[in-house]
Design a protein around this motif. Structure first.
Motif, short mmCIF file in Angstrom:
data_model
loop_
_atom_site.label_atom_id
_atom_site.label_comp_id
_atom_site.label_asym_id
_atom_site.label_seq_id
_atom_site.Cartn_x
_atom_site.Cartn_y
_atom_site.Cartn_z
N UNK A 55 -57.04 49.58 7.63
CA UNK A 55 -56.83 48.16 7.33
C UNK A 55 -55.94 47.98 6.10
N UNK A 56 -56.11 48.84 5.09
CA UNK A 56 -55.29 48.74 3.87
C UNK A 56 -53.83 49.07 4.17
N UNK A 57 -53.59 50.13 4.94
CA UNK A 57 -52.21 50.47 5.28
C UNK A 57 -51.53 49.32 6.02
N UNK A 58 -52.24 48.74 6.98
CA UNK A 58 -51.68 47.60 7.70
C UNK A 58 -51.49 46.40 6.76
N UNK A 59 -52.47 46.15 5.90
CA UNK A 59 -52.39 45.02 4.96
C UNK A 59 -51.22 45.19 4.00
N UNK A 60 -51.01 46.40 3.48
CA UNK A 60 -49.89 46.65 2.58
C UNK A 60 -48.56 46.40 3.28
N UNK A 61 -48.49 46.82 4.54
CA UNK A 61 -47.26 46.64 5.31
C UNK A 61 -47.03 45.18 5.67
N UNK A 62 -48.09 44.50 6.07
CA UNK A 62 -47.95 43.10 6.52
C UNK A 62 -47.96 42.11 5.36
N UNK A 63 -48.63 42.48 4.27
CA UNK A 63 -48.75 41.57 3.13
C UNK A 63 -49.69 40.41 3.38
N UNK A 64 -50.57 40.54 4.38
CA UNK A 64 -51.39 39.40 4.80
C UNK A 64 -52.77 39.30 4.14
N UNK A 65 -53.27 40.40 3.57
CA UNK A 65 -54.62 40.32 3.00
C UNK A 65 -55.05 41.61 2.36
N UNK A 66 -56.38 41.74 2.18
CA UNK A 66 -56.95 42.92 1.55
C UNK A 66 -58.22 43.33 2.25
N UNK A 67 -58.49 44.63 2.21
CA UNK A 67 -59.73 45.19 2.76
C UNK A 67 -60.54 45.79 1.62
N UNK A 68 -61.86 45.81 1.79
CA UNK A 68 -62.73 46.39 0.76
C UNK A 68 -63.94 47.03 1.41
#
Length: 188
Positions: A55-68
């Motif tokens: 989820x973090x890799x996708x979030x970093x690429x998309x810029x849409x959110x954060x995972x925790x």
């Protein structure tokens, strides 16, 4: 014969102070009921790490959110849970965090990795499913590492309903995570 009625104890966040020194257990409150579980084991946490990394890799690429991993969600005084993984959009995250950095409302995605035992499974499949549904989570993944299956619940008509059961060879995509895709085998 005289009958007596006992009222069940309704736990609140304030009551958790009595367990502050206990690092071996996890304490959650759902609808005033206290759920005590052992701290997650290595394999459980490794799976959480795999999911949050994807989820973090996708979030970093998309810029849409954060995972925790393991953020506390304080919905109310009598609803306080610690999901295994969450994802929230940047817009929603700004509204969800309190001064202490805890979530106070539903992120878009919640993931629970089942821990062994009927009581743990019942908590995640029933109590947490109901709580997340009522509180507005858009998508809920229940990850069963023993069977290597992921159940995907999505919001439909105001409730979380089972949308798909995915196996190791299946690919997971999500309407709330545009462009995200992962083979289920990567979770394990």
């Amino acid at each position: 014969m005289q009958s007596t009625t006992t009222n069940p104890i309704r736990w609140t966040i304030a009551d958790l102070v009595i367990f502050e020194g206990d690092r071996a257990n996890r304490y959650e409150i759902i609808d005033g009921e206290l759920f005590v579980t052992r701290a997650p084991d290595w394999r459980h946490q490794a799976i959480c790490g795999n999911i949050v990394t994807l989820l973090k890799l996708w979030s970093d690429q998309s810029g849409l959110g954060q995972a925790a991993i393991n953020p506390g969600i304080v919905f109310s005084e009598s609803d306080n849970v610690i999901p295994d993984v969450v994802w929230a959009s940047h817009e929603r995250l700004e509204q969800l965090l309190d001064e202490a950095g805890h979530l106070t409302a539903a992120p878009e995605l919640v993931v629970e990795v089942l821990s062994p035992g009927k009581a743990n499974e019942r908590r995640d499949r029933e109590a947490k499913l109901k709580l997340y549904s009522v509180r507005g989570v858009l998508e809920y993944w229940i990850v069963n590492f023993q069977e290597q299956v992921v159940e995907v619940y999505r919001r439909k008509n105001g409730l979380l309903e089972l949308a798909a059961t995915l196996y190791r060879q299946d690919e997971l995509t999500s309407p709330i995570l545009p462009g995200f895709s992962s083979l289920i085998s990567k979770f394990f």
